[in-house]
Design a protein around this motif. Structure first.
Motif, PDB file in Angstrom:
ATOM      1  N   ARG A  25       0.845  -1.189   0.000  1.00  0.00           N
ATOM      2  CA  ARG A  25       0.000   0.000   0.000  1.00  0.00           C
ATOM      3  C   ARG A  25       0.879   1.237   0.000  1.00  0.00           C
ATOM      4  NH1 ARG A  25      -2.701  -1.031   5.225  1.00  0.00           N
ATOM      5  NH2 ARG A  25      -2.403  -3.250   5.141  1.00  0.00           N
ATOM      6  N   GLY A  26       0.258   2.331  -0.336  1.00  0.00           N
ATOM      7  CA  GLY A  26       0.988   3.593  -0.278  1.00  0.00           C
ATOM      8  C   GLY A  26       1.475   4.016  -1.648  1.00  0.00           C
ATOM      9  N   PRO A  27       2.068   5.205  -1.698  1.00  0.00           N
ATOM     10  CA  PRO A  27       2.513   5.742  -2.980  1.00  0.00           C
ATOM     11  C   PRO A  27       3.649   4.910  -3.561  1.00  0.00           C
ATOM     12  CG  PRO A  27       3.252   7.141  -1.173  1.00  0.00           C
ATOM     13  CD  PRO A  27       2.349   6.089  -0.585  1.00  0.00           C
ATOM     14  N   GLY A  28       3.614   4.788  -4.871  1.00  0.00           N
ATOM     15  CA  GLY A  28       4.700   4.092  -5.553  1.00  0.00           C
ATOM     16  C   GLY A  28       4.516   2.602  -5.620  1.00  0.00           C
ATOM     17  N   ARG A  29       3.328   2.080  -5.277  1.00  0.00           N
ATOM     18  CA  ARG A  29       3.107   0.637  -5.285  1.00  0.00           C
ATOM     19  C   ARG A  29       1.884   0.318  -6.128  1.00  0.00           C
ATOM     20  NH1 ARG A  29       6.927  -1.422  -1.738  1.00  0.00           N
ATOM     21  NH2 ARG A  29       7.205  -0.148   0.089  1.00  0.00           N
ATOM     22  N   GLY A  30       1.929  -0.832  -6.767  1.00  0.00           N
ATOM     23  CA  GLY A  30       0.757  -1.342  -7.464  1.00  0.00           C
ATOM     24  C   GLY A  30       0.670  -0.905  -8.910  1.00  0.00           C
ATOM     25  N   PRO A  31      -0.459  -1.309  -9.564  1.00  0.00           N
ATOM     26  CA  PRO A  31      -0.618  -1.050 -10.989  1.00  0.00           C
ATOM     27  C   PRO A  31      -0.727   0.428 -11.341  1.00  0.00           C
ATOM     28  CG  PRO A  31      -2.428  -2.435 -10.144  1.00  0.00           C
ATOM     29  CD  PRO A  31      -1.525  -2.108  -9.008  1.00  0.00           C
ATOM     30  N   ALA A  32      -1.272   1.246 -10.445  1.00  0.00           N
ATOM     31  CA  ALA A  32      -1.400   2.673 -10.748  1.00  0.00           C
ATOM     32  C   ALA A  32      -0.020   3.299 -10.945  1.00  0.00           C
ATOM     33  CB  ALA A  32      -2.154   3.389  -9.629  1.00  0.00           C
ATOM     34  N   ARG A  33       0.926   2.899 -10.143  1.00  0.00           N
ATOM     35  CA  ARG A  33       2.296   3.421 -10.276  1.00  0.00           C
ATOM     36  C   ARG A  33       2.887   3.008 -11.618  1.00  0.00           C
ATOM     37  NH1 ARG A  33       6.698   6.323 -10.039  1.00  0.00           N
ATOM     38  NH2 ARG A  33       8.558   5.295  -9.319  1.00  0.00           N
ATOM     39  N   GLY A  34       2.626   1.776 -12.038  1.00  0.00           N
ATOM     40  CA  GLY A  34       3.140   1.302 -13.315  1.00  0.00           C
ATOM     41  C   GLY A  34       2.554   2.068 -14.488  1.00  0.00           C
ATOM     42  N   ARG A  35       1.267   2.381 -14.411  1.00  0.00           N
ATOM     43  CA  ARG A  35       0.629   3.139 -15.486  1.00  0.00           C
ATOM     44  C   ARG A  35       1.151   4.568 -15.537  1.00  0.00           C
ATOM     45  NH1 ARG A  35      -4.657   0.704 -13.943  1.00  0.00           N
ATOM     46  NH2 ARG A  35      -4.729  -1.213 -15.127  1.00  0.00           N
ATOM     47  N   ARG A  36       1.343   5.161 -14.356  1.00  0.00           N
ATOM     48  CA  ARG A  36       1.891   6.528 -14.337  1.00  0.00           C
ATOM     49  C   ARG A  36       3.289   6.545 -14.919  1.00  0.00           C
ATOM     50  NH1 ARG A  36       0.742   8.234  -8.356  1.00  0.00           N
ATOM     51  NH2 ARG A  36       0.909   6.010  -8.264  1.00  0.00           N
ATOM     52  N   ALA A  37       4.086   5.545 -14.595  1.00  0.00           N
ATOM     53  CA  ALA A  37       5.444   5.479 -15.141  1.00  0.00           C
ATOM     54  C   ALA A  37       5.396   5.247 -16.646  1.00  0.00           C
ATOM     55  CB  ALA A  37       6.233   4.366 -14.460  1.00  0.00           C
ATOM     56  N   ALA A  38       4.455   4.426 -17.104  1.00  0.00           N
ATOM     57  CA  ALA A  38       4.326   4.166 -18.534  1.00  0.00           C
ATOM     58  C   ALA A  38       3.867   5.413 -19.278  1.00  0.00           C
ATOM     59  CB  ALA A  38       3.356   3.016 -18.776  1.00  0.00           C
ATOM     60  N   LEU A  39       3.055   6.263 -18.637  1.00  0.00           N
ATOM     61  CA  LEU A  39       2.600   7.505 -19.268  1.00  0.00           C
ATOM     62  C   LEU A  39       3.742   8.490 -19.493  1.00  0.00           C
ATOM     63  CD1 LEU A  39      -0.863   8.426 -17.742  1.00  0.00           C
ATOM     64  CD2 LEU A  39      -0.283   8.091 -20.135  1.00  0.00           C
ATOM     65  N   ALA A  40       4.864   8.257 -18.861  1.00  0.00           N
ATOM     66  CA  ALA A  40       6.000   9.164 -19.049  1.00  0.00           C
ATOM     67  C   ALA A  40       6.418   9.222 -20.522  1.00  0.00           C
ATOM     68  CB  ALA A  40       7.173   8.728 -18.180  1.00  0.00           C
ATOM     69  N   ALA A  41       6.328   8.113 -21.229  1.00  0.00           N
ATOM     70  CA  ALA A  41       6.748   8.105 -22.637  1.00  0.00           C
ATOM     71  C   ALA A  41       5.813   8.938 -23.516  1.00  0.00           C
ATOM     72  CB  ALA A  41       6.858   6.671 -23.148  1.00  0.00           C
ATOM     73  N   PRO A  42       4.485   8.703 -23.516  1.00  0.00           N
ATOM     74  CA  PRO A  42       3.654   9.552 -24.366  1.00  0.00           C
ATOM     75  C   PRO A  42       3.638  11.017 -23.931  1.00  0.00           C
ATOM     76  CG  PRO A  42       2.304   7.850 -23.300  1.00  0.00           C
ATOM     77  CD  PRO A  42       3.722   7.593 -22.944  1.00  0.00           C
ATOM     78  N   LEU A  43       3.661  11.264 -22.629  1.00  0.00           N
ATOM     79  CA  LEU A  43       3.663  12.653 -22.170  1.00  0.00           C
ATOM     80  C   LEU A  43       5.002  13.325 -22.453  1.00  0.00           C
ATOM     81  CD1 LEU A  43       1.629  12.390 -18.848  1.00  0.00           C
ATOM     82  CD2 LEU A  43       0.862  13.112 -21.118  1.00  0.00           C
ATOM     83  N   GLY A  44       6.084  12.580 -22.343  1.00  0.00           N
ATOM     84  CA  GLY A  44       7.396  13.128 -22.706  1.00  0.00           C
ATOM     85  C   GLY A  44       7.477  13.438 -24.191  1.00  0.00           C
ATOM     86  N   THR A  45       6.880  12.576 -25.008  1.00  0.00           N
ATOM     87  CA  THR A  45       6.841  12.823 -26.444  1.00  0.00           C
ATOM     88  C   THR A  45       6.034  14.083 -26.741  1.00  0.00           C
ATOM     89  OG1 THR A  45       7.039  10.463 -26.898  1.00  0.00           O
ATOM     90  CG2 THR A  45       6.147  11.834 -28.666  1.00  0.00           C
ATOM     91  N   LEU A 117      -2.349   8.306 -33.723  1.00  0.00           N
ATOM     92  CA  LEU A 117      -1.435   7.315 -33.137  1.00  0.00           C
ATOM     93  C   LEU A 117      -1.012   7.725 -31.734  1.00  0.00           C
ATOM     94  CD1 LEU A 117       0.753   6.348 -36.211  1.00  0.00           C
ATOM     95  CD2 LEU A 117      -0.911   4.909 -35.014  1.00  0.00           C
ATOM     96  N   TRP A 118      -0.786   9.016 -31.515  1.00  0.00           N
ATOM     97  CA  TRP A 118      -0.395   9.467 -30.178  1.00  0.00           C
ATOM     98  C   TRP A 118      -1.544   9.255 -29.186  1.00  0.00           C
ATOM     99  CZ3 TRP A 118      -2.100  12.966 -26.579  1.00  0.00           C
ATOM    100  CH2 TRP A 118      -1.269  13.136 -25.476  1.00  0.00           C
ATOM    101  N   VAL A 119      -2.775   9.597 -29.590  1.00  0.00           N
ATOM    102  CA  VAL A 119      -3.925   9.410 -28.696  1.00  0.00           C
ATOM    103  C   VAL A 119      -4.130   7.922 -28.409  1.00  0.00           C
ATOM    104  CG1 VAL A 119      -6.447   9.621 -28.535  1.00  0.00           C
ATOM    105  CG2 VAL A 119      -5.073  11.568 -29.315  1.00  0.00           C
ATOM    106  N   ALA A 120      -4.047   7.080 -29.433  1.00  0.00           N
ATOM    107  CA  ALA A 120      -4.216   5.636 -29.230  1.00  0.00           C
ATOM    108  C   ALA A 120      -3.142   5.098 -28.287  1.00  0.00           C
ATOM    109  CB  ALA A 120      -4.153   4.909 -30.572  1.00  0.00           C
ATOM    110  N   TRP A 121      -1.911   5.550 -28.463  1.00  0.00           N
ATOM    111  CA  TRP A 121      -0.799   5.136 -27.591  1.00  0.00           C
ATOM    112  C   TRP A 121      -1.094   5.532 -26.143  1.00  0.00           C
ATOM    113  CZ3 TRP A 121       4.395   8.158 -27.500  1.00  0.00           C
ATOM    114  CH2 TRP A 121       5.345   7.477 -26.731  1.00  0.00           C
ATOM    115  N   THR A 122      -1.534   6.766 -25.943  1.00  0.00           N
ATOM    116  CA  THR A 122      -1.801   7.250 -24.590  1.00  0.00           C
ATOM    117  C   THR A 122      -2.959   6.482 -23.950  1.00  0.00           C
ATOM    118  OG1 THR A 122      -1.021   9.432 -25.265  1.00  0.00           O
ATOM    119  CG2 THR A 122      -2.312   9.317 -23.240  1.00  0.00           C
ATOM    120  N   VAL A 123      -4.048   6.282 -24.692  1.00  0.00           N
ATOM    121  CA  VAL A 123      -5.207   5.564 -24.151  1.00  0.00           C
ATOM    122  C   VAL A 123      -4.832   4.133 -23.803  1.00  0.00           C
ATOM    123  CG1 VAL A 123      -7.489   4.644 -24.758  1.00  0.00           C
ATOM    124  CG2 VAL A 123      -6.925   7.028 -25.258  1.00  0.00           C
ATOM    125  N   ARG A 124      -4.112   3.464 -24.685  1.00  0.00           N
ATOM    126  CA  ARG A 124      -3.715   2.080 -24.411  1.00  0.00           C
ATOM    127  C   ARG A 124      -2.752   2.014 -23.218  1.00  0.00           C
ATOM    128  NH1 ARG A 124      -4.582  -2.140 -27.792  1.00  0.00           N
ATOM    129  NH2 ARG A 124      -5.905  -1.716 -29.574  1.00  0.00           N
TER     130      ARG A 124
END
Length: 165
Positions: A25-45, A117-124
């Motif tokens: 539990r807590g910040p930085g744990r679980g699937p939500a953290r993984g999705r936020r980290a994965a969003l770094a690529a589309p948001l960085g782009t 393609l960018w929107v599809a990438w972000t949604v997925r």
């Protein structure tokens, strides 16, 4: 109805009774953290594209000396498929759609596709799914390469000067 046998409890690193209090539990744990980290690529782009558009909109590529010349154009005297792209972005950023289309028609027509393609990438990414699109199928990639090669060749022919930047 069949019953699934219970799985034996494996002792965790905190002891035989399972993980200690607060584990998982807590910040930085679980699937939500993984999705936020994965969003770094589309948001960085998106941030990189926005920074590039901002730079090109502030420093006019129509004026010589602001940006280097296209290396392919400098070496061969022929336009590459990307020639005119910075001037196109500058024109779009300043609202001159007609001039933007005239500078690089192929890239201009591909802008909605790139946006899709960018929107599809972000949604997925948010859904935790891998990126997939019919546009990545071998036949679609092959068709794109044929169109781009034809555009590259035709824009350098004397009768097609309208395609030149």
């Amino acid at each position: 109805m069949t019953r699934v046998p219970a799985q034996p409890v494996q002792p965790g690193p905190s002891g035989p009774d399972g993980p200690g209090p607060g584990a998982g539990r807590g910040p930085g744990r679980g699937p939500a953290r993984g999705r936020r980290a994965a969003l770094a690529a589309p948001l960085g782009t998106l941030a990189a594209v926005a920074a590039g558009v901002t730079l090109v909109s502030l420093r006019d590529p129509h004026e010589p000396g602001h940006y280097p010349t296209c290396p392919f154009l400098a070496l061969t005297g022929w336009y590459c498929p990307g020639c005119g792209a910075m001037r196109m972005v500058h024109s779009l950023a300043h609202g001159d759609v007609g001039a933007a289309f005239g500078l690089n028609p192929l890239l201009f027509l591909l802008l909605p596709v790139l946006g899709y393609l960018w929107v599809a990438w972000t949604v997925r990414t948010v859904r935790g799914e891998p990126m997939d699109s019919v546009l990545f199928r071998p036949w679609a990639v092959g068709a794109f390469l044929v169109v781009m090669t034809a555009y590259w060749l035709v824009r350098n022919l004397p009768f097609a000067h309208a395609l030149a930047p």
